[in-house]
Design a protein around this motif. Structure first.
Motif, mmCIF file in Angstrom:
data_model
loop_
_atom_site.group_PDB
_atom_site.id
_atom_site.type_symbol
_atom_site.label_atom_id
_atom_site.label_comp_id
_atom_site.label_asym_id
_atom_site.label_seq_id
_atom_site.Cartn_x
_atom_site.Cartn_y
_atom_site.Cartn_z
ATOM 1 N N GLU A 125 0.831 -1.203 0.000
ATOM 2 C CA GLU A 125 0.000 0.000 0.000
ATOM 3 C C GLU A 125 0.870 1.259 0.000
ATOM 4 O O GLU A 125 0.619 2.216 -0.743
ATOM 5 N N ARG A 126 1.906 1.268 0.816
ATOM 6 C CA ARG A 126 2.801 2.426 0.881
ATOM 7 C C ARG A 126 3.521 2.629 -0.449
ATOM 8 O O ARG A 126 3.687 3.762 -0.903
ATOM 9 N N ARG A 127 3.949 1.533 -1.056
ATOM 10 C CA ARG A 127 4.583 1.625 -2.378
ATOM 11 C C ARG A 127 3.657 2.299 -3.372
ATOM 12 O O ARG A 127 4.061 3.207 -4.114
ATOM 13 N N ASP A 128 2.405 1.841 -3.388
ATOM 14 C CA ASP A 128 1.445 2.373 -4.358
ATOM 15 C C ASP A 128 1.197 3.863 -4.140
ATOM 16 O O ASP A 128 1.117 4.642 -5.103
ATOM 17 N N GLU A 173 6.995 5.084 6.460
ATOM 18 C CA GLU A 173 5.991 5.996 7.002
ATOM 19 C C GLU A 173 4.619 5.566 6.506
ATOM 20 O O GLU A 173 4.492 4.906 5.461
ATOM 21 N N ASN A 174 3.571 5.940 7.237
ATOM 22 C CA ASN A 174 2.219 5.532 6.850
ATOM 23 C C ASN A 174 1.756 6.295 5.603
ATOM 24 O O ASN A 174 2.371 7.293 5.209
ATOM 25 N N PRO A 175 0.680 5.831 4.947
ATOM 26 C CA PRO A 175 0.244 6.465 3.694
ATOM 27 C C PRO A 175 -0.015 7.968 3.814
ATOM 28 O O PRO A 175 0.296 8.723 2.881
ATOM 29 N N GLN A 176 -0.599 8.401 4.932
ATOM 30 C CA GLN A 176 -0.859 9.830 5.102
ATOM 31 C C GLN A 176 0.425 10.644 5.074
ATOM 32 O O GLN A 176 0.520 11.693 4.422
ATOM 33 N N ARG A 177 1.439 10.148 5.760
ATOM 34 C CA ARG A 177 2.735 10.841 5.792
ATOM 35 C C ARG A 177 3.409 10.798 4.418
ATOM 36 O O ARG A 177 4.080 11.756 4.005
ATOM 37 N N ILE A 178 3.244 9.688 3.713
ATOM 38 C CA ILE A 178 3.825 9.588 2.370
ATOM 39 C C ILE A 178 3.153 10.589 1.437
ATOM 40 O O ILE A 178 3.820 11.239 0.623
ATOM 41 N N ARG A 179 1.826 10.725 1.560
ATOM 42 C CA ARG A 179 1.128 11.737 0.745
ATOM 43 C C ARG A 179 1.618 13.142 1.089
ATOM 44 O O ARG A 179 1.785 13.995 0.207
ATOM 45 N N GLN A 180 1.868 13.385 2.369
ATOM 46 C CA GLN A 180 2.425 14.679 2.793
ATOM 47 C C GLN A 180 3.773 14.916 2.109
ATOM 48 O O GLN A 180 4.062 16.016 1.619
#
Length: 396
Positions: free
Chosen positions: A303-306, A376-383
């Motif tokens: 999920e994080r990769r995507d 890092e979690n998806p929210q942080r990755i989006r940040q």
């Protein structure tokens, strides 16, 4: 001369730690209360399975487990890893002669090199590479022979050329797939070729299998020990660090060729008394009962990769999605390539507050890339990708 002015023999062989530059900048930013999204070091952020932690607490309360353990690992833990290899790969191993417990994968690799490599022995591995693959050889007095690996086929071709041109066959081939940092993956046919070539020339093979269970999109990483005849010349290093979120527990294994396992066991018998026994007992639970946790851990990384790949592409930074590992290996955006990976990583931290690892830290052929760790979690990755998008737009 003052003793403090002297350079120590092995220490002077090690280059400056490139990643320290980014670590220092990251520490200064955090000291200034800036919110850095850290996608640098491959340090798993997830929790160890609860059943494993519970078993550790139980075993730690027993005073009998407070004594020295065995440097090669307790028998039940060796039996558990051998059973996992039979279940997952169809590989039969002798827990007494073809398996040893180590204090993480680095312990296995570094001390195996000390045990089986002599002064000047050539050890071939891909470049770029995980630093210990090169500098472990150098510290063991061997010659680190780095071959370019733009893809696995090019590495095989370069290896064949090396055997034809070299007057002395390499002592060892050291490989790792899924690969850190490039994330490249191989099939069993690649390993068959490695074993065929190595067996023909009398070369040992070591496969670092740290990311064995972090595979995406239906890909399953093969074990080199699945190849017929591999046990005659090869060992594989497996670790609980990534598969079970147990990085800090420091539990690894070296499996395969009896002579190499015996050499590692002998040198370790002089150096340590093994992993703290309650950790070993808890590790048995991981291997016996936590395969579903491993699948969930893999899904988290996918999920994080995507999210990261989608965000980078939206930012105008096209990057290929890896099939394995916990990293994304990204070529520098075209207009920043003249900066080099270290200066670009510094720029990314300064302007976007995103920490990554510069490719040059993995060897000269890592230049032109940076490595993102999916920690890092998806929210942080989006940040992070939003900040990168703003930075890239502002740089036009």
């Amino acid at each position: 001369m003052e003793s403090g002015d002297q350079e120590f023999y092995r220490i002077k062989k090690l280059p400056p730690y490139v990643f320290a530059v980014i670590n220092e900048m990251k520490a200064k930013a955090r000291a200034a209360q800036l919110d850095v999204v850290d996608l640098g070091m491959g340090n798993p952020d997830g929790a160890t399975p609860r059943s494993v932690v519970g078993k550790l607490a139980e075993a730690a309360r027993n005073p009998r487990n407070h004594r020295y353990s065995a440097s090669r690992g307790i028998p039940r833990l060796r039996e558990a890893i051998v059973k996992r290899y039979k279940t997952n790969y169809g590989v039969d191993l002798d827990p007494d002669q073809e398996a040893i417990v180590t204090i993480g994968a680095k312990d296995a690799l570094a001390h195996l090199l000390f045990a089986v490599i002599g002064p000047g022995d050539a050890v071939v591995s891909p470049n770029p590479c995980y630093p210990i693959h090169q500098y472990g050889v150098i510290m063991a007095e061997g010659h680190a022979c780095m071959l370019p690996m733009s893809d696995p086929a090019s590495f095989l071709n370069a290896l064949e050329d090396l055997y034809h041109k070299s007057s002395r066959a390499p002592r060892m081939i050291l490989i790792s797939f899924p690969h850190n940092p490039t994330t490249q993956c191989v099939d069993l046919e690649f390993f068959r070729e490695i074993i065929r070539v190595a067996a023909h020339h009398g070369t040992m093979v070591v496969h670092d299998f740290a990311y064995a269970d972090l595979c995406f999109d239906g890909y399953k990483a093969p074990s080199i020990l699945q190849v017929e005849g591999a046990e005659e010349i090869a060992v594989e290093i497996f670790s609980l660090s990534k598969s079970y979120n147990m990085a800090g527990w420091r539990v690894g294994f070296c499996l395969g060729n009896r002579r190499m396992i015996a050499a590692l066991a002998r040198i370790k018998s002089y150096l340590d008394y093994g992993v703290f026994q309650p950790i070993q007992i808890a590790s048995i639970i991981a291997l016996r009962e936590c395969e579903d946790d491993t699948k969930k851990i893999c899904a988290v990384y996918q999920e994080r990769r995507d999210v990261l790949i989608e965000g980078l592409n939206r930012a105008g930074w096209p990057v290929e999605a890896p099939r394995g590992s916990m990293f994304v290996w990204a070529p520098l955006p075209e207009r920043f390539r003249s900066l080099g990976s270290l200066e670009f990583s510094k720029l990314l931290l300064d302007r976007a507050l995103v920490a990554v690892s510069p490719g040059i830290g993995f060897g000269p052929l890592g230049e032109g890339h940076v490595r993102f760790a999916l920690i890092e979690n998806p929210q942080r990755i989006r940040q992070a990708t939003s900040a990168i998008k703003r930075m890239l737009k502002g740089a036009r």
